[in-house]
Design a protein around this motif. Structure first.
Motif, PDB file in Angstrom:
ATOM      1  N   SER A  73       0.820  -1.219   0.000  1.00  0.00           N
ATOM      2  CA  SER A  73       0.000   0.000   0.000  1.00  0.00           C
ATOM      3  C   SER A  73       0.849   1.262   0.000  1.00  0.00           C
ATOM      4  O   SER A  73       0.394   2.325   0.451  1.00  0.00           O
ATOM      5  CB  SER A  73      -0.925   0.000   1.232  1.00  0.00           C
ATOM      6  OG  SER A  73      -1.734  -1.150   1.270  1.00  0.00           O
ATOM      7  N   ILE A  79      -0.453   5.229   0.670  1.00  0.00           N
ATOM      8  CA  ILE A  79       0.031   5.778   1.945  1.00  0.00           C
ATOM      9  C   ILE A  79       0.778   7.087   1.708  1.00  0.00           C
ATOM     10  O   ILE A  79       0.514   8.102   2.357  1.00  0.00           O
ATOM     11  CB  ILE A  79       0.935   4.755   2.657  1.00  0.00           C
ATOM     12  CG1 ILE A  79       0.089   3.619   3.246  1.00  0.00           C
ATOM     13  CG2 ILE A  79       1.743   5.422   3.766  1.00  0.00           C
ATOM     14  CD1 ILE A  79       0.914   2.492   3.852  1.00  0.00           C
ATOM     15  N   ILE A 122      -3.820   1.559   5.056  1.00  0.00           N
ATOM     16  CA  ILE A 122      -3.718   2.912   4.506  1.00  0.00           C
ATOM     17  C   ILE A 122      -3.917   3.956   5.606  1.00  0.00           C
ATOM     18  O   ILE A 122      -3.181   4.949   5.688  1.00  0.00           O
ATOM     19  CB  ILE A 122      -4.737   3.110   3.373  1.00  0.00           C
ATOM     20  CG1 ILE A 122      -4.361   2.239   2.175  1.00  0.00           C
ATOM     21  CG2 ILE A 122      -4.805   4.573   2.947  1.00  0.00           C
ATOM     22  CD1 ILE A 122      -5.404   2.223   1.077  1.00  0.00           C
ATOM     23  N   GLU A 161      -1.018   6.363   6.499  1.00  0.00           N
ATOM     24  CA  GLU A 161      -1.258   7.788   6.248  1.00  0.00           C
ATOM     25  C   GLU A 161      -0.919   8.616   7.478  1.00  0.00           C
ATOM     26  O   GLU A 161      -0.273   9.667   7.388  1.00  0.00           O
ATOM     27  CB  GLU A 161      -2.726   8.011   5.868  1.00  0.00           C
ATOM     28  CG  GLU A 161      -3.080   9.475   5.648  1.00  0.00           C
ATOM     29  CD  GLU A 161      -4.572   9.744   5.737  1.00  0.00           C
ATOM     30  OE1 GLU A 161      -4.963  10.910   5.555  1.00  0.00           O
ATOM     31  OE2 GLU A 161      -5.339   8.791   5.998  1.00  0.00           O
TER      32      GLU A 161
END
Length: 493
Positions: A88, A92, A153, A157
């Motif tokens: 991911s 991200i 994510i 993040e």
């Protein structure tokens, strides 16, 4: 009362508050109010009700929160691990960097146009409220874990946008005003911090991995202390090199997250506990800095509530949605990621930066940030479980498993695989004997079903969600993965 008794009373009160904060986690399972908000509110009430309880100095607050954030980010990186991050990485980085910038821009425009706040001050407040905190999301979800990439994510993040927000805020405060030269300075400083932080974090994580594998220590209790010391050293070295120390520790945690190392489980548990303690301390200390009289002013709580609502339903969905546009995600996963950008300790820390820097209207701006965080955690966060159910996100219960069965080995084991029987997979319904016939020369040593051990015999039937420990040669790993993974038909469904 003598000094010894006074100190004992301080220890008693502090430990009691800590115990209450830990037990509050059980309360949040019923009320769906995240523990951080309860701790923050408790600290604010205590500071305003008890005159003798003075807020700590601003620099002390900054230093405490800095250490707490280093511990939380390192543990967060370890929890993600390199394999999950690699799957991911694009969403991200896109959501954590571009999404944070777009969120800050949208919030600044809204504050300036709706409430007439000066552009420079509006950008400072918008930068403060842009970062997110996935720990708040997972706190309200309780023991349910989100399947798919949305959970990764959200974690990634936050790990990315916390350093981004801190670096951006530091650059803006250093610039002192909005100008062409100021924007250039902000851009150069920000880029330098990100590049230096990522490089040192990557190199430092790999060096730490070599260090723990090749340099043994006389006691297992020293292994977690070594990783703690190295993570703090990475922050210090990176900061002295004008990089983002927060990004460095996050990247280092990702590098060692799922790598094999001695006493890895003990190290992971130690850092998870330390991160939990750090989060409680951070919100308690930040709560002591909140002046409820300032928060109650109309020119504080009205802009805070409006900004919190617009961030949740307009700005973040548009900003992060644009950054994730090229990323392939299921519609329900994408919607959940756009909604679940809850705020946490970092926005309040960035608001504290405004007070330390002595910007105009610092107390008012800090109060607006606190109101935004409270709204996000209470209103938006309280609806996260409902939204997850309405979106029909695939979720699984993560009940505690306090008992461990295992053996200690002097040398690193090889040929050991821990596999889970996926529903609908080829292994689902097979016996141990037939599994050996299909996979080759393997040995099924342990089968765990519903948190209990199952006697392993030739006719033992494997069922969906069983956890199986298998001894096999590396060349058989691919065939084992095919047997335990969902079939093509199941994946399409």
């Amino acid at each position: 009362m003598n000094d010894t008794a006074s100190y004992a009373l301080i220890i008693l009160c502090t430990s009691a508050v800590g115990l209450i904060a830990l037990l509050a986690n059980r309360l949040t399972e019923r009320l769906k109010i995240p523990t951080p908000l309860l701790v923050l509110a408790g600290g604010a009430l205590a500071a305003n009700v008890l005159p003798a309880l003075q807020p700590p100095p601003e620099r002390t607050v900054e230093r405490i929160i800095t250490i707490a954030l280093v511990l939380v980010l390192f543990d967060g990186g370890m929890h993600i691990g390199w394999s999950r991050f690699r799957e991911s990485a694009v969403p991200i980085v896109s959501a954590g960097v571009l999404g944070t910038f777009l969120t800050a821009v949208g919030a600044a425009v809204m504050l300036h146009l709706a409430f007439g706040i000066d552009w420079y001050l509006a950008i400072l407040v918008a930068t403060a409220v842009a970062p997110t905190d996935p720990a708040v999301v997972f706190s309200v979800l309780g023991r349910r874990e989100i399947a798919g990439r949305s959970g990764t994510i959200l974690e990634g993040e936050s790990g990315a946008n916390d350093p981004v927000g801190i670096a951006l805020m530091s650059s803006l405060l250093a610039a002192g005003a909005l100008s062409v030269a100021g924007f250039v300075s902000v851009g150069v400083t920000f880029l330098l911090q990100m590049v230096v932080g990522a490089v040192i974090g990557l190199i430092g994580g790999k060096a730490l991995l070599v260090f723990v594998r090749r340099v043994p220590l006389p006691s297992e209790g020293l292994y977690p202390l070594r990783t703690l010391a190295v993570s703090l050293m990475l922050y210090g070295v990176t900061t002295l090199a004008h990089g983002s120390g927060f990004l460095a520790v996050f990247v280092a945690g990702i590098v060692i997250g799922d790598a094999r190392a001695p006493y890895k489980q003990e190290v992971a548990r130690f850092h998870a506990a330390l991160a939990g303690l750090a989060e409680i301390v951070a919100f308690a200390v930040l709560g002591l800095t909140v002046d409820l009289h300032v928060v109650a002013r109309p020119d504080v709580w009205i802009p805070g509530l409006v900004l919190g609502g617009v961030l949740a339903v307009v700005i973040r969905p548009l900003a992060v949605g644009a950054s994730l546009a090229p990323v392939r995600l299921q519609r329900n996963e994408r919607t959940f990621v756009l909604f679940a950008g809850l705020k946490g300790a970092v926005p309040i820390l960035l608001g504290e930066f405004l007070r330390i820097a002595g910007v105009p209207q610092a107390e008012r701006l800090y109060g607006i940030v606190v109101v935004v965080v409270a709204f996000s955690v209470l209103v938006q966060g309280g609806s996260v479980p409902l939204v997850a159910r309405l979106l029909r996100l695939p979720m699984s219960n993560t009940d505690p498993e306090p008992w461990v069965v295992g053996v200690r080995l002097r040398d690193e084991p090889s040929g050991v695989r821990r596999l889970t029987v996926a529903p609908g997979s080829t292994a689902d319904g097979m016996t141990v004997e037939s599994l050996g016939d299909r996979a080759g020369d393997i040995w099924v040593s342990i089968v765990v079903r519903a948190s209990g051990l199952v006697a392993v015999r030739a006719d033992t039937e494997l069922l969906a969600d069983d956890v199986v420990v298998v001894l096999a040669e590396p060349e058989l790993y691919a065939s084992l993965d095919e047997l335990f993974c969902p079939t093509t038909k199941e994946r399409r469904q």
